[in-house]
Design an enzyme around this catalytic site. Structure first.
Site, PDB file in Angstrom:
ATOM      1  CD  GLU A  41       4.916  -3.306  -9.608  1.00  0.00           C
ATOM      2  OE1 GLU A  41       6.132  -3.513  -9.749  1.00  0.00           O
ATOM      3  OE2 GLU A  41       4.087  -4.188  -9.353  1.00  0.00           O
ATOM      4  CG  LEU A  75      -8.085 -13.738 -33.715  1.00  0.00           C
ATOM      5  CD1 LEU A  75      -6.626 -13.489 -33.424  1.00  0.00           C
ATOM      6  CD2 LEU A  75      -8.722 -14.513 -32.581  1.00  0.00           C
ATOM      7  CB  ALA A  85      -0.940  -0.017   1.205  1.00  0.00           C
ATOM      8  N   PRO A 107      -4.617   8.945  -3.217  1.00  0.00           N
ATOM      9  CG  PRO A 107      -6.753   9.271  -2.326  1.00  0.00           C
ATOM     10  CD  PRO A 107      -5.383   8.767  -1.975  1.00  0.00           C
ATOM     11  CD  GLN A 152       4.289 -10.627 -50.326  1.00  0.00           C
ATOM     12  OE1 GLN A 152       4.333  -9.439 -50.623  1.00  0.00           O
ATOM     13  NE2 GLN A 152       5.033 -11.541 -50.928  1.00  0.00           N
ATOM     14  N   GLY A 205     -13.642  -9.796 -36.088  1.00  0.00           N
ATOM     15  CA  GLY A 205     -14.751  -9.703 -35.128  1.00  0.00           C
ATOM     16  C   GLY A 205     -14.534 -10.581 -33.901  1.00  0.00           C
TER      17      GLY A 205
HETATM   18  C1  LIG Z   1      -4.741  -2.015 -11.714  1.00  0.00           C
HETATM   19  C2  LIG Z   1      -3.883  -1.227 -10.782  1.00  0.00           C
HETATM   20  C3  LIG Z   1      -3.294  -1.843  -9.665  1.00  0.00           C
HETATM   21  C4  LIG Z   1      -2.521  -1.103  -8.781  1.00  0.00           C
HETATM   22  N1  LIG Z   1      -2.008  -1.714  -7.659  1.00  0.00           N
HETATM   23  C5  LIG Z   1      -1.329  -0.964  -6.747  1.00  0.00           C
HETATM   24  C6  LIG Z   1      -0.871  -1.546  -5.520  1.00  0.00           C
HETATM   25  O1  LIG Z   1      -1.044  -2.742  -5.270  1.00  0.00           O
HETATM   26  N2  LIG Z   1      -0.252  -0.747  -4.609  1.00  0.00           N
HETATM   27  C7  LIG Z   1      -0.048   0.581  -4.836  1.00  0.00           C
HETATM   28  O2  LIG Z   1       0.530   1.235  -3.978  1.00  0.00           O
HETATM   29  N3  LIG Z   1      -0.460   1.167  -6.000  1.00  0.00           N
HETATM   30  C8  LIG Z   1      -1.103   0.422  -6.945  1.00  0.00           C
HETATM   31  N4  LIG Z   1      -1.548   1.001  -8.115  1.00  0.00           N
HETATM   32  C9  LIG Z   1      -1.349   2.433  -8.304  1.00  0.00           C
HETATM   33  C10 LIG Z   1      -0.374   2.772  -9.394  1.00  0.00           C
HETATM   34  O3  LIG Z   1       0.941   2.526  -8.965  1.00  0.00           O
HETATM   35  C11 LIG Z   1      -0.647   4.217  -9.807  1.00  0.00           C
HETATM   36  O4  LIG Z   1      -1.873   4.197 -10.530  1.00  0.00           O
HETATM   37  C12 LIG Z   1       0.449   4.809 -10.645  1.00  0.00           C
HETATM   38  O5  LIG Z   1       1.595   5.045  -9.864  1.00  0.00           O
HETATM   39  C13 LIG Z   1       0.007   6.104 -11.309  1.00  0.00           C
HETATM   40  O6  LIG Z   1      -0.518   6.960 -10.342  1.00  0.00           O
HETATM   41  P1  LIG Z   1      -1.939   7.674 -10.605  1.00  0.00           P
HETATM   42  O7  LIG Z   1      -2.927   6.642 -10.995  1.00  0.00           O
HETATM   43  O8  LIG Z   1      -2.235   8.526  -9.452  1.00  0.00           O
HETATM   44  O9  LIG Z   1      -1.675   8.547 -11.893  1.00  0.00           O
HETATM   45  P2  LIG Z   1      -0.933   9.966 -11.922  1.00  0.00           P
HETATM   46  O10 LIG Z   1       0.203   9.979 -10.984  1.00  0.00           O
HETATM   47  O11 LIG Z   1      -1.973  11.022 -11.819  1.00  0.00           O
HETATM   48  O12 LIG Z   1      -0.334   9.925 -13.404  1.00  0.00           O
HETATM   49  C14 LIG Z   1      -1.223  10.025 -14.536  1.00  0.00           C
HETATM   50  C15 LIG Z   1      -0.374   9.978 -15.792  1.00  0.00           C
HETATM   51  O13 LIG Z   1       0.515  11.086 -15.810  1.00  0.00           O
HETATM   52  C16 LIG Z   1       1.617  10.752 -16.643  1.00  0.00           C
HETATM   53  N5  LIG Z   1       2.849  11.072 -15.919  1.00  0.00           N
HETATM   54  C17 LIG Z   1       3.244  10.622 -14.718  1.00  0.00           C
HETATM   55  N6  LIG Z   1       4.448  11.130 -14.397  1.00  0.00           N
HETATM   56  C18 LIG Z   1       4.817  11.909 -15.445  1.00  0.00           C
HETATM   57  C19 LIG Z   1       5.959  12.704 -15.725  1.00  0.00           C
HETATM   58  N7  LIG Z   1       6.958  12.822 -14.831  1.00  0.00           N
HETATM   59  N8  LIG Z   1       5.998  13.377 -16.895  1.00  0.00           N
HETATM   60  C20 LIG Z   1       4.981  13.303 -17.791  1.00  0.00           C
HETATM   61  N9  LIG Z   1       3.872  12.558 -17.572  1.00  0.00           N
HETATM   62  C21 LIG Z   1       3.798  11.876 -16.423  1.00  0.00           C
HETATM   63  C22 LIG Z   1       1.515   9.241 -16.948  1.00  0.00           C
HETATM   64  O14 LIG Z   1       0.993   9.061 -18.257  1.00  0.00           O
HETATM   65  C23 LIG Z   1       0.533   8.765 -15.915  1.00  0.00           C
HETATM   66  O15 LIG Z   1      -0.167   7.621 -16.330  1.00  0.00           O
HETATM   67  C24 LIG Z   1      -2.299   0.263  -9.024  1.00  0.00           C
HETATM   68  C25 LIG Z   1      -2.878   0.875 -10.161  1.00  0.00           C
HETATM   69  C26 LIG Z   1      -3.657   0.146 -11.018  1.00  0.00           C
HETATM   70  C27 LIG Z   1      -4.250   0.830 -12.220  1.00  0.00           C
END
Ligand SMILES: Cc1cc2nc3c(=O)[nH]c(=O)nc-3n(C[C@H](O)[C@H](O)[C@H](O)COP(=O)(O)OP(=O)(O)OC[C@H]3O[C@@H](n4cnc5c(N)ncnc54)[C@H](O)[C@@H]3O)c2cc1C
Length: 392
Positions: A368, A343, A131, A135, A284, A345
């Protein structure tokens, strides 16, 4: 059927080849008909199955605590994730989270912490979660607000975590929280929090396009003993980054597994679909598409197993792991999209394997460390090696 000749590459030792082939056979027997209608139940069952069969032993370190080795074998983790992902995305998820959720304990746990958690993770008797995200602190981890106030030998956690995989079904969470006022990545500590600790609640279950257990967690005066701290006070960011350094390469491996499955499905379709008086594969343009898909798969595999091998050799892999994740996840998205296209449809029919892969791959480009974050890591590392000073 998958092209397994890559297992002859010099990155692997005989034990890796044996592991990949045994797991492939196990998956064909045990994962072919698993129902995912109830995703929580399916995940619990998969953890139990993976534990009983001994595969989860690779997810933890320490032979005395159920691990296969005393140090994590990154190549084994990657081969397992690749193979599971090729057969069943949720099985890969179940394995990966046991590793990621307990990784900080494998790397930094005290003997008592390792005794209490790792054996149960390895046997599938305890479900783990990691964790870190909040947000307002996803890509920007250092913006974390969740706090832990230390009173005597107790830490009192207040705040929120979101996007937590296994949220709602985990038995324990490794939680990162701010323990002092130091700015940015300093002042963050890591704690193991049992799921039934008073003050920890599941604020919301989150539904995503490739369903797996996922939740927002709320901590309201959640008291844990200081003995549950992982690493030293203020070392939480380092603990998180070291854990991610292992598992980032394994995300690339999972993407590779999805891409290989898509390529297999596309090849099968190209070789059997009658079209224009011949077969789809006679065209091709189809051959060019397949060639691009196979080349992308091999590029991803080379980068993934280079990073895994380097880590197992004790070398720093920050740049290489980022390259592997970047190329494997972005490449897998393209390969899967090509498979859907080939594939026709069928490719967009709900429940078809390539339709599932199309949904499965998407979040790997975000979690990650999103692709853009991997680009920053690589770019900064290149400039650092060149001797340049990077401001941000
Ligand atoms: C299915 C799923 C499972 C997850 N599981 C875990 C978990 O087990 N534990 C946990 O702690 N978190 C988890 N996460 C959270 C995940 O690590 C975050 O969603 C991720 O770090 C992105 O943070 P955010 O969603 O707040 O997006 P934001 O930080 O708001 O980023 C939005 C977008 O901004 C862009 N961006 C980011 N940085 C930059 C930059 N420096 N320059 C330009 N563009 C940039 C990228 O396109 C990014 O996708 C999970 C997320 C998902 C979707």
């Amino acid at each position: 059927m998958s092209d397994a000749t890559y297992l002859d590459w010099p990155f692997f030792e005989p034990r890796h080849r044996q592991l990949a082939s045994e797991l492939d056979a196990w998956c064909s027997k045990h994962l072919a008909h698993t129902s995912h209608d109830d995703v929580d139940a399916a995940c619990r069952t998969l953890v139990t199955q993976l534990g009983a069969a001994g595969w989860l032993r690779h997810a933890v370190s320490g032979v005395a605590h159920g691990g296969t080795h005393d140090v994590i074998d990154t190549r084994a983790i990657c081969l397992i994730r690749e193979t599971l992902a090729r057969h069943d995305g949720l099985a890969d998820f179940a394995f990966a989270m046991q590793g990621l959720g307990s990784g900080a304990i494998s790397l930094h746990g005290t003997p008592a912490q390792r005794d209490r958690y790792l054996t149960r993770v390895a046997s599938g008797d305890a479900i783990a979660a990691f964790a870190l995200s909040e947000p307002d602190a996803g890509s920007d981890v250092a913006a974390m607000q969740c706090g832990a106030r230390i009173e005597g030998d107790t830490a009192i956690i207040d705040g929120e975590k979101t996007w937590i995989s296994n949220g709602g079904i985990a038995d324990f969470y490794v939680v990162f929280a701010r323990t002092d006022d130091a700015p940015g990545s300093r002042g963050i500590s890591a704690f193991i929090v049992d799921a039934d600790t008073p003050g920890l609640t599941i604020a919301e279950r989150i539904d995503v396009i490739a369903p797996h257990p996922l939740a927002r967690l709320r901590f309201d005066g959640c008291r844990v003993p200081l003995s549950s701290q992982l690493g030293g006070a203020g070392e939480g960011f380092k603990v998180a980054m070291r854990t991610l350094d292992i598992f980032r390469t394994s995300v690339a491996a999972a993407a590779l597994g999805f891409a290989r499955r898509a390529l297999d499905e596309a090849l099968h379709r190209a070789a059997t679909r009658p079209m224009f008086g011949g077969l789809l594969g006679d065209l091709q343009l189809t051959q060019a598409k397949l060639a691009q898909m196979a080349t992308t798969v091999d590029s991803a595999a080379l980068l993934t197993y280079r990073a895994a091998w380097m880590r197992d050799c004790g070398q720093p892999v920050t740049r290489e792991a980022a390259m592997a994740k970047l190329v494997a996840t972005e490449g897998a998205q393209e390969v899967i999209d090509s498979a859907v296209q080939l594939l026709g449809g069928l490719g967009v029919t709900r429940g078809h394997i390539v339709e599932q892969l199309y949904r499965e791959i998407r979040s790997l480009r975000i979690y990650e460390g999103a692709t853009e974050v991997q680009q920053l890591i690589i770019g900064r590392d290149l400039l650092k090696s060149y001797g340049a000073r990077v401001q941000r």
